[in-house]
Motif scaffolding. Structure first.
Motif, PDB file in Angstrom:
ATOM      1  N   CYS A   6       0.931  -1.225   0.092  1.00  0.00           N
ATOM      2  CA  CYS A   6       0.089  -0.065   0.141  1.00  0.00           C
ATOM      3  C   CYS A   6       0.887   1.311   0.174  1.00  0.00           C
ATOM      4  CB  CYS A   6      -1.019   0.097   1.178  1.00  0.00           C
ATOM      5  SG  CYS A   6      -2.146  -1.462   1.329  1.00  0.00           S
ATOM      6  N   LEU A   7       2.068   1.157   0.523  1.00  0.00           N
ATOM      7  CA  LEU A   7       2.735   2.262   0.632  1.00  0.00           C
ATOM      8  C   LEU A   7       3.865   2.737  -0.557  1.00  0.00           C
ATOM      9  CD1 LEU A   7       4.362   1.521   4.370  1.00  0.00           C
ATOM     10  CD2 LEU A   7       2.890   3.616   3.702  1.00  0.00           C
ATOM     11  N   PRO A   8       3.726   3.949  -0.955  1.00  0.00           N
ATOM     12  CA  PRO A   8       4.562   4.510  -1.912  1.00  0.00           C
ATOM     13  C   PRO A   8       6.035   4.227  -1.550  1.00  0.00           C
ATOM     14  CG  PRO A   8       3.681   6.313  -1.036  1.00  0.00           C
ATOM     15  CD  PRO A   8       3.022   5.206  -0.360  1.00  0.00           C
ATOM     16  N   VAL A   9       7.057   4.527  -2.565  1.00  0.00           N
ATOM     17  CA  VAL A   9       8.478   4.520  -2.069  1.00  0.00           C
ATOM     18  C   VAL A   9       8.526   5.606  -1.217  1.00  0.00           C
ATOM     19  CG1 VAL A   9      10.817   5.080  -2.913  1.00  0.00           C
ATOM     20  CG2 VAL A   9       9.250   3.557  -4.281  1.00  0.00           C
ATOM     21  N   GLY A  10       9.273   5.517   0.002  1.00  0.00           N
ATOM     22  CA  GLY A  10       9.257   6.418   1.015  1.00  0.00           C
ATOM     23  C   GLY A  10       8.111   6.521   2.065  1.00  0.00           C
ATOM     24  N   GLY A  11       7.166   5.837   1.799  1.00  0.00           N
ATOM     25  CA  GLY A  11       5.962   5.730   2.559  1.00  0.00           C
ATOM     26  C   GLY A  11       6.577   5.098   4.122  1.00  0.00           C
ATOM     27  N   LEU A  12       6.078   5.462   5.374  1.00  0.00           N
ATOM     28  CA  LEU A  12       6.229   4.863   6.434  1.00  0.00           C
ATOM     29  C   LEU A  12       5.225   4.166   7.228  1.00  0.00           C
ATOM     30  CD1 LEU A  12       7.898   8.336   7.410  1.00  0.00           C
ATOM     31  CD2 LEU A  12       9.017   6.304   7.012  1.00  0.00           C
ATOM     32  N   LEU A  13       5.725   3.159   7.868  1.00  0.00           N
ATOM     33  CA  LEU A  13       4.974   2.289   8.911  1.00  0.00           C
ATOM     34  C   LEU A  13       5.257   2.477  10.194  1.00  0.00           C
ATOM     35  CD1 LEU A  13       2.715  -0.174   9.396  1.00  0.00           C
ATOM     36  CD2 LEU A  13       4.643  -1.865   8.990  1.00  0.00           C
ATOM     37  N   PHE A  14       4.359   2.876  10.938  1.00  0.00           N
ATOM     38  CA  PHE A  14       4.452   2.982  12.554  1.00  0.00           C
ATOM     39  C   PHE A  14       3.904   2.011  13.291  1.00  0.00           C
ATOM     40  CE2 PHE A  14       4.867   7.442  10.891  1.00  0.00           C
ATOM     41  CZ  PHE A  14       5.673   8.036  11.473  1.00  0.00           C
ATOM     42  N   LEU A  15       4.750   1.307  14.023  1.00  0.00           N
ATOM     43  CA  LEU A  15       4.364   0.155  14.795  1.00  0.00           C
ATOM     44  C   LEU A  15       4.343   0.717  16.236  1.00  0.00           C
ATOM     45  CD1 LEU A  15       6.213  -2.827  13.229  1.00  0.00           C
ATOM     46  CD2 LEU A  15       3.710  -2.140  13.072  1.00  0.00           C
ATOM     47  N   GLY A  16       3.766   0.067  17.243  1.00  0.00           N
ATOM     48  CA  GLY A  16       3.732   0.355  18.636  1.00  0.00           C
ATOM     49  C   GLY A  16       5.444  -0.055  19.232  1.00  0.00           C
ATOM     50  N   PHE A  17       5.673   0.462  20.138  1.00  0.00           N
ATOM     51  CA  PHE A  17       6.847   0.119  20.639  1.00  0.00           C
ATOM     52  C   PHE A  17       7.259  -1.114  21.043  1.00  0.00           C
ATOM     53  CE2 PHE A  17       7.132   4.768  21.978  1.00  0.00           C
ATOM     54  CZ  PHE A  17       7.937   5.253  20.836  1.00  0.00           C
ATOM     55  N   SER A  18       5.921  -2.045  21.392  1.00  0.00           N
ATOM     56  CA  SER A  18       6.170  -3.284  21.583  1.00  0.00           C
ATOM     57  C   SER A  18       6.399  -4.260  20.572  1.00  0.00           C
ATOM     58  CB  SER A  18       5.283  -3.841  22.564  1.00  0.00           C
ATOM     59  OG  SER A  18       3.956  -3.635  22.199  1.00  0.00           O
ATOM     60  N   GLU A  19       6.187  -3.783  19.298  1.00  0.00           N
ATOM     61  CA  GLU A  19       6.272  -4.493  18.100  1.00  0.00           C
ATOM     62  C   GLU A  19       7.540  -4.208  17.446  1.00  0.00           C
ATOM     63  OE1 GLU A  19       1.758  -3.941  16.945  1.00  0.00           O
ATOM     64  OE2 GLU A  19       2.754  -2.367  17.240  1.00  0.00           O
TER      65      GLU A  19
END
Length: 180
Positions: free
Chosen positions: A159-172
């Motif tokens: 789903c993300l374009p080049v340079g897109g970012l995924l934010f996970l929780g600190f426990s992941e």
């Protein structure tokens, strides 16, 4: 504002950078996947307003999804109290919420940036998921088995374009889960 460093980076660096990089008029698109009762989605909206002005210097679209219909109904109401507000600075609360007794209700400026929708993350994603700039999926993958988590992260990646970012929780983590 549960994971403060994420929101600080978003406000001070990432949103201003996206604003500079994207073509004029193109929206910044953020997906809050597994949004629960809306706290994260509204935190994203407030952060966008703080970073890009009110009204924002460019369109901002926050797509907030969750499987639970009761959670989504609470998110749509946008009324919070107690522990859910512990990370909201007083100045932010005064600018973006109105008082309702012991509760605070999210104001129109932040509400206008968010669209809530029911979605099962384990099923095919709709077209709206394609090309989002940022995905926040915090404290969701901890409930999945490793194979399911790998499949979900691979679908987020698509789903993300080049340079897109995924934010996970600190426990992941993505360590030994996904390496793309």
């Amino acid at each position: 504002f549960r994971n403060g460093p994420h929101f600080q980076a978003l406000r001070n660096v990432l949103l201003p950078e996206l604003h500079r990089q994207k073509p004029a008029g193109a929206p910044i698109r953020i997906w809050s996947a597994g949004c629960s009762t809306g706290e994260e989605a509204y935190s994203l909206a407030i952060t966008a307003l703080e970073a890009l002005g009110q009204p924002p210097a460019r369109p901002v679209e926050i797509w907030a999804t969750d499987l639970s219909e009761p959670a989504l109904q609470k998110a749509l109401a946008g009324v919070y109290r107690g522990r859910t507000l512990q990370n909201v600075p007083d100045a932010i609360a005064q600018r973006y919420f109105t008082s309702q007794g012991d509760n605070l209700k999210i104001g129109a400026a932040a509400r206008a940036l968010v669209r809530f929708e029911q979605l099962n993350l384990l099923e095919a994603f709709p077209r709206a998921a394609q090309g989002v700039d940022l995905i926040f999926c915090q404290n969701v993958t901890i409930y999945f088995q490793l194979t399911t988590c790998r499949e979900l992260i691979a679908r987020f990646y698509q789903c993300l374009p080049v340079g897109g970012l995924l934010f996970l929780g600190f426990s992941e983590t993505l360590w030994n889960v996904f390496d793309r």
